[in-house]
Design an enzyme around this catalytic site. Structure first.
Site, PDB file in Angstrom:
ATOM      1  N   CYS A 169      85.557  44.006  53.879  1.00 43.68           N
ATOM      2  CA  CYS A 169      85.109  45.393  53.732  1.00 43.68           C
ATOM      3  C   CYS A 169      83.583  45.494  53.783  1.00 43.68           C
ATOM      4  CB  CYS A 169      85.632  45.990  52.427  1.00 43.68           C
ATOM      5  SG  CYS A 169      87.403  46.294  52.487  1.00 43.68           S
ATOM      6  N   CYS A 202      85.608  43.598  49.321  1.00 44.10           N
ATOM      7  CA  CYS A 202      85.843  42.219  49.732  1.00 44.10           C
ATOM      8  C   CYS A 202      84.927  41.854  50.887  1.00 44.10           C
ATOM      9  CB  CYS A 202      87.308  42.009  50.126  1.00 44.10           C
ATOM     10  SG  CYS A 202      87.748  42.702  51.724  1.00 44.10           S
ATOM     11  N   CYS A 215      87.547  48.850  47.817  1.00 45.76           N
ATOM     12  CA  CYS A 215      87.526  47.400  47.988  1.00 45.76           C
ATOM     13  C   CYS A 215      86.154  46.965  48.460  1.00 45.76           C
ATOM     14  CB  CYS A 215      88.607  46.989  48.998  1.00 45.76           C
ATOM     15  SG  CYS A 215      88.788  45.204  49.148  1.00 45.76           S
ATOM     16  N   ASP A 219     120.813  27.111  57.575  1.00 44.46           N
ATOM     17  CA  ASP A 219     121.795  27.475  56.561  1.00 44.46           C
ATOM     18  C   ASP A 219     122.550  28.736  56.939  1.00 44.46           C
ATOM     19  OD1 ASP A 219     119.328  28.838  56.279  1.00 44.46           O
ATOM     20  OD2 ASP A 219     119.931  29.528  54.288  1.00 44.46           O
ATOM     21  N   ASP A 251     110.802  26.826  60.008  1.00 45.03           N
ATOM     22  CA  ASP A 251     112.062  27.478  59.662  1.00 45.03           C
ATOM     23  C   ASP A 251     113.037  27.228  60.808  1.00 45.03           C
ATOM     24  OD1 ASP A 251     113.931  28.931  58.357  1.00 45.03           O
ATOM     25  OD2 ASP A 251     112.844  30.822  58.384  1.00 45.03           O
TER      26      ASP A 251
END
Lengths: 644, 644
Positions: free
Chosen positions: A280, A277, A275, A127, A92
Site C-alpha cells: 500500500c 503495508c 492499510c 483419495d 496435490d
C-alpha cells in the site's frame, strides 16, 4: 518417514521444523497454491518466498499430468524446474477435480508414480473426496478406499507422503481415517472440508478436527486442505493444523475481494487508508480499485498473500507467547460463524488437555468462552478433587485481583479463631492458599478494571477481617500455604509426608507472595509467578524419596543417562516411559530405568509425544547434581494492568 | 467561531471537516505531539503528513514560551515557521505541566496572548487540571476557574479556541463544564483523563464521556487530551471524540514498546514477522530490536505512528461502513479493561440514541454486549409500545435467520384458523410481520452458523405449520404486513388511516420479501433490505395528508424552499424546525413554515444538530414533484453468510 521437530507450542499448535528434501518447512505454514503453468501464476514462487516469506508451495500434479507441455518439462526438469523454485514443493493429486468433475483420467497408482517421477517433496495419495453431509455408507466407502490406496502408496514410495483424512461429519469415521492415515502418512491431510468453509460452517469444521484428533499421530504433520483465509489461521492452528494450503488469495482477487484476519471486504468499498503495508506504500488500496483488470487482480492477490503471511506471523508469535487462545478468541469476533466455531472448540476440551501447558503468563477474559478454556476446566476439575475432605470453606465477596492484601488474606479473624477461607476468583471460589495459582491468580476479567464501588466489595470484607500484615504472613499461615501448594501439585499423601520435613516458606518482601520453600537454608522449591511449586535438584531428591514411581517421573534410555546427569536436555527419542499425567511446562524427575534420580527438568513435550517425535527436546534439564538454573525474577505480572 | 461539516457518522463518531486557517482537519484525527525543538523531534512534522498521513499536529506553547531561543524564532516566524510545517497546528497551554510541577511561570492571559502572537491555529485555554478522584469541592473550583478563564479568552481571541472540559469523575461537574465550554470553545477538549488511561480505567473514561455528552454542543469539535494509544481509537471515536492528541508514540518508543490496536508489546519479545508494514519492509521489527539506541527509538516511534495512522483509517472506514460498534467490540477483546469500558458504554445508551441511525446493513453478534447496543435497545423499547393492544402472540421455537421460508411464515395454521405469530430472533420474540425489520431481520448470531440439530428446531416448527408458499404470500397476509410496517414506523393511527387507502404490497419473486407498497400501480413506499418502509414522493404526499404536523417533518427556511423543491439537498443552516423524534437515516417530509410539502428526503443529521452545524447537508432529498431516486436493489444481504 518424515521428521518433525517441535520447537514451541500452544493449544495444539506447534512451531516446528518439518524436513523435506528441498529444506525444512517451518510450521505452522501456509503453502500457497501455485499454478504449474507460470504464465497463469500472477506471483512467481520465488517472490512468494522473497517478498512474502512463504517458503514452501503446493501445486497440482494432476494439472501437470493432463497438460502435455507442462508434463514434458516436469518429466525432464522435475516439478521444481517447472515452477522455477528450489524450496519444498508439495503436490496435490487431483482428488478435488475428480470430485468436482466426476472422474479424472488417471489412476491413483499412476498419479502417485508421476509425483515421484517429477521429484515432488511431498506426494499426495489420490483419495476419495467425501462431502460433509454424505450418507454414512458412502463416507465409509470413501475412507476404506482412501486407506487402501494409502497402504499401497506407502509400500511404493520411500519419500514423504501426504495421506488424506476423510469421513465427512461422522466422528467415528474421521477418527478411524486419521488413525489409518497415521500408519502410512508423513503428512496427515484433513480433507473434504472446503464445503464447510465455503458455507461458514466453522462449528462443523471444529467438530471434524476434534473427531480426527485422537487418531492423529503426534509425529505426523497435520495439513488442512483448502484453508487459505487468514481469518481461519488462528482457529485452525489452535486445533493443531500445521500446514495450510489454498488458492483463496487468487480466487478472492479475481472477484476483487480483499482478505483480512477480520474477514473479507470488496476493494471497491475501501474509502480510507485502512492499510499501510509495504504494498500500500506503493499503491494504496483506494487506487488499486481503479487499476486495469489484470494489474488490479495481481495487486489484490499480492495484498492477500501479504495479509496471510502477516497473520501467520502473528499466529507464530502467539504460540511463542502462549496467547494463541487469546488470538483465536479475538479473531472469533470477526464473524459470528467463527464465534460458533470457537464454542465448538470449547466442547472439545478433552483433545486439548494432554498438551495444555501447566500454566501461562496470564489468562485474560476477552469473550464469553474465555472462562471455559481447557486450562480453566482443568483447574476446576482439579479443585473439586482438592477440596475433598477439606473445609468448611467460607466464601468472600468479590475482591479485586490486583490488591496485594488479597493475596495475603489472614487465616485468622479478629477474635483469633482460625477459619478456612475461599476467595472468589473469575474461576469461582478458590481456597485462599491457592489464590495465586494459575489461572486463579492471573485471571484478568473486565470487572477488575471497573472501579465502581461494588456492593459487598473488598472494603467491606476487609472491615470484618482486621487485616494485620504481620499476622497475615505469620509462619503458621505460610506453612499452611506451602502445605496446600504441595498437595495441589503432588497430592495429599505427598503433602502429609513432607509436612514432617520441616519446610520453611519465604515470601517476597515486596509483594508478600510466596517465592520459595527452604529447609535448613537450602532451597527445595521455587514458587513461580504462576503460583506453582517447582523443585530444585535438592527438592527433586526429596520428592523422589517421597513419591512412588512412576509419579512425576520421565524414564531415560540408558544411552542418554550420562548426558542427562550432566544437565544436557533429554531428547525425545531417549524417553522410554514416565508419568502420563504430566503436561508440557510441568516439572519432572528424570530417572533411569531403575528409578535412580538423574536430574530435574521441565517438559516441552507431553508424555504421549515422547519417543514418537524423533527429533527435538522432550525435557529441558533445570537442576542436577552439579548445577541449577536461577530462580524466576520476583515480578508480579498479573498485578500490572499495563502489561498488555 | 470554527466551522465543522459532518460528512458521515456512526455511533457518536463523525467523519467531518474542521476548518482552520492552515487548512481543514479531517476528523476523526490524531494530532501527534511535536516537540517545538525539532532537534528533539525524531519525526519531522512534514514527514508526519507525507509518510503517515497525519496532517495536523499539536505542540506546546508553554515549552516555546519558557525556552528563549524557541520563543524568539516563534515570535519572529510564527509557530509554523518554528516547526517548519504549514498545516494546522494546535497549541497546548501548559496546564499539565502546571499540574505536574505545581506551577507554571505564566498566567493564563499571557499564554493565550502568546499563542495568538505566534499564530497558532487553535489556542488552548490554560485550565486547571482536575485529578479523576479529586474531592468534589476541588473539582468544582477547577471547573469554575477554567470557565472563567475561557470566558475571558473568548472575549480576547477571534481565532479558534480550545476550551478544556474538567470535572474529574463527577458527572454533574463534567456536564456543567462541557456546557460552559460549549459557550466559548470551538474545540471542546475533555481533559484530566490521562490518569484514567494510564491505569486502564476505561470504564471511568466511558463514564466521563457519557457525563459530558449532554453538555457538548453538536457544532463543537470534541478533543480528548492525551489519548494516543491505537487500542482506544475505536472506543473513544464511538463516544464522539473527533480529535486525539498524544506523545505516546514517542514515550512508548523510548522504553522500547510497540503499540498495536490490540495492545502494547515490548520489541524485545518479537520473534516472528508479525508486521509487514512499509517500515518493516525496510527493517523488520526483529532487527529493529538490535539497532543502536537512537535509531531503534526513532524506528519504533515511526512504527507506532504508522500503526496509529492505520487504525485511524480503519476507524474512518468503519464509520463509513456503519460498523464502528463492531470495530469497538473487536478492540475490546484486546484487554479486559477495554471490555469493561465497552460495558460502561452500554450503560450510557441514552447518549447514543438521538444520533443512532434508523438502520444499518447488518448487526453481527460478536461479544456479549452486542445484544445491548443502542439500536437493539431502541428496537425493543419500540416493540413494547408496538405490542400494546395487540395479540395474543405465540412464540415459535428458534429458527435460523437464513431460511427464506421463515421470512414468510404463514399467518394461518393447517386448520385455517388465523393466529398471530411471533418469531424468536436474537433480539427476542418478534411479531412475524416485523421479522425483516432491522435489527431483528439482519442480526447474525453464532447459533445460526452452527448446524447441529437443535431440539425444537425449525423442522419441527414447520411440521406443525404446513407451510404453503402460495398461501403465505396471500394478499391478505401481505396487507397485514404492510399495515404492521406502517404502524411500526408511523404509529397505529397512521396505519388505521392508510388502511382505507387500498394499498397493495409487492414481494420479491426471488426472496419473498416485501419490496414495495403501491396504489393503482404507483409506488408509494419502498421496503429496504432493513425491512423499513420509506415513502416515495407520492407516498410522502399521502403521509403528509395523514400525519398531523410536526410528525415526520423537517421545516425549511424560506430562502431554501425553491432549491429543495427542485431536489437540491437541504443544508443544515436552512432548517428552522421539525420532528425531534427523527434520527439519521430516517425519511422525512420537507415542508415550508406553512406545512406545504416540498420534497421527501433522508436525514444525515439528527434534528438536534440541524441549524447548529453551520455547514453541510442536513437532509438529502430523495423525491420531489419532478423526480425520484431509484429503488434499492433487491438483494438479501443478511442471508449471505459470505458477506463478511
Amino acid at each position: 518417514m518424515g521428521e518433525f521437530e517441535l520447537l514451541a507450542r500452544d493449544g495444539l499448535a506447534r512451531i516446528g521444523r518439518f524436513s523435506t528434501p528441498h529444506g525444512p518447512i517451518e510450521t505452522p505454514a501456509l503453502l500457497p497454491v501455485v499454478h504449474p503453468d507460470l504464465a497463469r501464476q500472477p506471483v512467481h514462487p520465488k517472490e512468494l518466498r522473497s517478498r512474502f516469506g512463504l517458503g514452501a508451495v503446493i501445486t497440482s500434479s494432476y494439472i501437470i499430468w493432463r497438460t502435455p507441455p507442462l508434463r514434458e518439462i516436469a518429466e525432464e526438469k522435475g516439478v521444481h524446474g517447472l515452477i522455477d523454485f528450489d524450496g519444498p514443493v508439495m503436490t496435490d493429486s487431483g482428488a478435488f477435480q475428480q470430485h468436482a468433475y466426476g472422474h479424472v483420467e488417471v489412476t491413483h497408482e499412476q498419479i502417485l508414480h508421476f509425483q515421484g517421477r517429477i521429484g515432488t517433496d511431498i506426494a499426495t495419495v489420490l483419495d476419495i473426496f467425501v462431502e460433509p453431509d454424505a450418507p454414512r455408507e458412502d463416507a465409509a466407502r470413501g475412507v476404506a478406499e482412501t486407506t487402501a490406496r494409502a497402504t499401497k502408496a506407502r509400500a511404493d514410495r520411500a519419500g514423504l507422503l501426504a495421506v488424506p483424512v476423510q469421513g465427512g461429519l461422522d466422528p467415528e469415521l474421521r477418527r478411524e481415517s486419521a488413525a489409518a492415515a497415521s500408519m502410512t502418512g508423513d503428512v496427515l491431510a484433513v480433507g473434504g472440508v472446503v464445503p464447510l468453509m465455503e458455507r461458514y460452517r466453522f462449528a462443523d469444521l471444529a467438530r471434524v478436527l476434534i473427531a480426527a484428533r485422537p487418531g492423529l499421530a503426534p509425529e505426523g504433520v497435520v495439513h488442512l486442505f483448502g484453508t487459505g483465509h487468514p481469518m481461519t489461521f488462528a482457529f485452525a492452528s489452535l486445533f493443531g493444523v500445521d500446514l495450510f494450503d489454498s488458492s483463496a488469495y487468487l480466487k478472492f482477487a479475481r472477484r476483487g475481494t480483499l482478505m483480512f484476519p477480520e474477514g473479507s471486504i470488496s476493494i471497491d468499498s475501501i474509502q480510507e487508508r485502512v492499510c499501510r503495508c509495504m504494498l500500500c506504500a506503493e499503491v494504496p488500496l483506494t487506487e488499486v480499485a481503479g487499476l486495469p483488470g489484470s494489474e488490479r487482480e495481481r495487486r489484490i492477490a499480492e495484498h492477500n498473500l501479504l495479509v496471510c503471511s502477516e497473520e501467520m506471523g502473528r499466529v507464530r508469535q502467539a504460540i511463542r507467547d502462549g496467547t494463541l487462545w487469546e488470538l483465536a478468541e479475538r479473531r472469533s469476533t470477526g464473524h459470528p460463524a467463527l464465534a460458533a466455531g470457537l464454542r465448538a472448540a470449547i466442547r472439545g476440551t478433552r483433545i486439548f488437555l494432554p498438551t495444555e501447558p501447566e500454566s501461562r503468563r496470564t489468562l485474560r477474559s476477552t469473550v464469553a468462552t474465555t472462562g471455559l478454556r481447557p486450562s480453566v476446566i482443568r483447574f476446576l476439575a482439579r479443585l473439586d478433587g482438592f477440596k475433598q475432605g477439606r473445609g468448611p470453606y467460607r466464601t468472600l465477596p468479590f475482591v479485586p485481583l490486583t490488591t496485594v492484601a488479597l493475596r495475603t488474606l489472614p487465616a485468622q479473624t479478629r477474635d483469633g479463631a482460625t477459619l478456612d477461607w475461599e476467595v472468589l476468583r473469575p474461576v469461582g471460589a478458590v481456597p485462599i492458599e491457592l489464590a495465586d495459582v494459575y489461572p486463579a491468580g492471573c485471571y484478568l476479567a473486565p470487572d477488575e478494571f471497573d472501579a465502581r464501588p461494588r456492593a459487598g466489595g473488598f472494603g467491606e470484607a476487609l472491615e470484618g477481617l482486621a487485616v494485620d500484615r504481620e499476622r497475615d504472613w505469620s509462619p503458621e499461615w505460610t506453612r499452611r500455604q506451602v502445605d496446600a501448594l504441595i498437595a495441589w501439585r503432588y497430592g495429599p499423601a505427598a503433602a502429609t509426608a513432607l509436612r514432617a520435613a520441616n519446610l520453611l516458606g519465604r515470601r517476597s518482601p515486596k509483594t508478600g507472595r510466596l517465592r520459595r520453600v527452604e529447609r535448613d537454608g537450602v532451597i527445595l522449591f521455587h514458587v513461580g509467578t504462576d503460583g506453582l511449586v517447582r523443585p530444585t535438584w535438592r527438592g527433586a531428591q526429596l520428592l523422589h524419596a517421597t513419591l512412588p514411581s512412576p509419579a512425576s517421573r520421565v524414564v531415560v534410555d540408558a544411552d542418554a543417562v550420562p548426558f542427562v546427569r550432566e544437565g544436557r536436555s533429554l531428547f525425545s527419542r531417549f524417553v522410554i516411559g514416565g508419568d502420563l499425567t504430566l503436561v508440557p511446562g510441568a516439572s519432572a524427575l528424570l530417572v533411569d530405568k531403575d528409578d535412580t534420580l538423574l536430574a530435574v527438568g521441565r517438559l516441552l513435550l507431553a508424555p504421549g509425544e515422547m519417543g514418537r517425535l524423533k527429533r527435538g527436546v522432550a525435557v529441558r534439564v533445570i537442576g542436577h547434581e552439579r548445577g541449577e538454573e536461577a530462580e524466576e525474577p520476583d515480578e508480579d505480572v498479573a498485578a500490572d494492568p499495563g502489561a498488555l
